[in-house]
Design a protein around this motif. Structure first.
Motif, PDB file in Angstrom:
ATOM      1  N   ARG A 137       0.021   2.669  -0.931  1.00  0.00           N
ATOM      2  CA  ARG A 137       0.404   2.022  -1.556  1.00  0.00           C
ATOM      3  C   ARG A 137       1.182   1.152  -2.689  1.00  0.00           C
ATOM      4  NH1 ARG A 137      -3.687   0.472  -5.508  1.00  0.00           N
ATOM      5  NH2 ARG A 137      -2.423  -0.171  -7.853  1.00  0.00           N
ATOM      6  N   THR A 164       2.451  -1.048   0.507  1.00  0.00           N
ATOM      7  CA  THR A 164       1.360  -2.601   1.024  1.00  0.00           C
ATOM      8  C   THR A 164       1.912  -3.256  -0.692  1.00  0.00           C
ATOM      9  OG1 THR A 164      -0.381  -1.799   0.181  1.00  0.00           O
ATOM     10  CG2 THR A 164      -0.568  -1.700   2.410  1.00  0.00           C
ATOM     11  N   ARG A 213       3.148  -6.899  -0.329  1.00  0.00           N
ATOM     12  CA  ARG A 213       2.804  -8.245  -0.781  1.00  0.00           C
ATOM     13  C   ARG A 213       3.944  -8.875  -1.905  1.00  0.00           C
ATOM     14  NH1 ARG A 213      -2.277  -4.415  -1.905  1.00  0.00           N
ATOM     15  NH2 ARG A 213      -2.516  -5.613  -4.454  1.00  0.00           N
ATOM     16  N   ASP A 216      -3.094 -11.929  -6.562  1.00  0.00           N
ATOM     17  CA  ASP A 216      -3.510 -11.699  -5.556  1.00  0.00           C
ATOM     18  C   ASP A 216      -4.216 -11.388  -4.444  1.00  0.00           C
ATOM     19  OD1 ASP A 216      -2.415  -9.690  -3.310  1.00  0.00           O
ATOM     20  OD2 ASP A 216      -2.891  -8.497  -3.973  1.00  0.00           O
ATOM     21  N   SER A 244      -6.152  -9.199  -2.151  1.00  0.00           N
ATOM     22  CA  SER A 244      -7.262  -8.571  -3.151  1.00  0.00           C
ATOM     23  C   SER A 244      -7.869  -9.428  -3.839  1.00  0.00           C
ATOM     24  CB  SER A 244      -6.742  -7.066  -4.228  1.00  0.00           C
ATOM     25  OG  SER A 244      -6.366  -8.177  -5.464  1.00  0.00           O
TER      26      SER A 244
END
Ligand code: C2E
Ligand code: MG
Ligand code: MG
Ligand code: MG
Length: 292
Positions: free
Chosen positions: A23, A26, A30, A66, A69
């Motif tokens: 997590r 990423t 990001r 984001d 997502s």
């Protein structure tokens, strides 16, 4: 039994470790990309004078849209990551610039400017050149330094760094920038320490405001913080006001300012223009009397 338990918890442990690091990885990738793409937005939450309901300022709150997502990520989640990755300087400067650009726009529209408070993280403050950065951004954008306020959380105040922090805040204040202590009551700063800092306001943390009307401990804490701030000649701001009971408690105890969902949540710059243009006063819509 022991074996099964051991095995079970071992698996749980590695699973969660694995999950967390993936997590984090990423979120790091990001976040770096988001900074490049400027996938951020500043929203503004009104600060209200509790006597009158007058709009007297805003707090700038950062949002990350984001793209991966499709969600809006909370600063509670990404600010610590940005700090850990050394990206907070870049991100923090972007926020300051965005706020100053918006302020200039409102000024050019002819609206009466109310100050905007920007949250500053520990690392951003301790980099030591924050005063220089702020001076540069203020000069380049053409706003007045007094339109800016900086909020520094109380947990920033590491006793060993007391002198440095005081120096940095003094340099900022000399330019005309106001300084508030955020989330007051959640850290460990002593009165003698606070007294050495050039402060304008204390913000009572939301955790004390939530049950202020029903919990005697919280009520005592909140009223003590208000009295103390006043005794030190500081402004007091309550965060997280959600209902009339909380509001009237704070009014009765002479808390100067407040913000919270009862009045408004943070909204984009466009909504701020609207609020400023119509001299918005939430007390009128909520059918409230002033405090006294
Ligand atoms: P904070 O500075 O204490 O900001 C107050 C938080 O409480 C905001 O959450 C706000 O949306 C929320 N809030 C306001 N009124 C109410 C209410 O009535 N009820 C409830 N339940 N919540 C309310 P947000 O925007 O998620 O920000 C969380 C924290 O992230 C902030 O706490 C601040 O420490 C940090 N943060 C936000 N923007 C920035 C930024 O640009 N830079 C840095 N370094 N930190 C930021
Ligand atoms: Mg704040
Ligand atoms: Mg706060
Ligand atoms: Mg808080």
């Amino acid at each position: 039994r022991v074996k099964a338990d051991g095995r079970g918890s071992f698996h749980r442990y590695t699973d969660s470790l694995h999950y967390d690091s993936v997590r984090e990885l990423t979120i790091e990738t990001r976040l770096r990309k988001a900074i490049k793409d400027q996938a951020f937005q500043v929203k503004y939450q009104p600060k209200i004078e509790l006597k009158s309901g007058r709009l007297i300022g805003f707090e700038a709150l950062l949002r990350w849209h984001d793209k991966v997502s499709g969600l809006v990520v909370s600063p509670v989640e990404f600010i610590p990551v940005a700090e850990r990755l050394g990206l907070i300087g870049t991100l923090g400067e972007w926020v300051l610039e965005a706020v100053c650009r918006d302020l200039l726009y409102w000024h050019e529209c002819g609206y009466e400017i109310v100050p905007v408070a920007v949250n500053i993280s520990v690392q951003q403050l301790m980099k030591g050149d924050l005063a220089t950065t702020v001076r540069r951004i203020v000069r380049n954008t053409g706003v007045q330094a007094s339109w800016l306020e900086l909020e520094v959380t109380e947990s920033c105040f590491i006793p060993e760094q007391a002198d440095r922090i005081a120096d940095i805040l003094h340099a900022l204040r000399m330019q005309g920038v106001n300084i508030s202590i955020d989330d007051f009551g959640t850290g460990y700063s002593s009165l003698s320490y606070l007294r050495r800092l050039p402060l304008d306001a204390l913000k009572i943390d939301r955790t004390f405001v939530t049950d202020v009307a029903h919990n005697a401990d919280d009520a005592r804490l909140a009223s003590t913080i208000i009295a103390m701030a006043k005794g030190m000649g500081l402004k007091v701001v309550a965060e997280g006001i959600e209902n009339k009971e909380q509001l009237s408690f704070l009014q009765r105890h002479g808390c100067h300012e407040g913000q919270g969902f009862m009045f408004a949540k943070a909204e984009p710059a466009k909504q701020v223009s609207q609020w400023l243009s119509e001299h918005w006063n939430p007390f009128e819509a909520l059918d409230l009397q002033g405090g006294n």
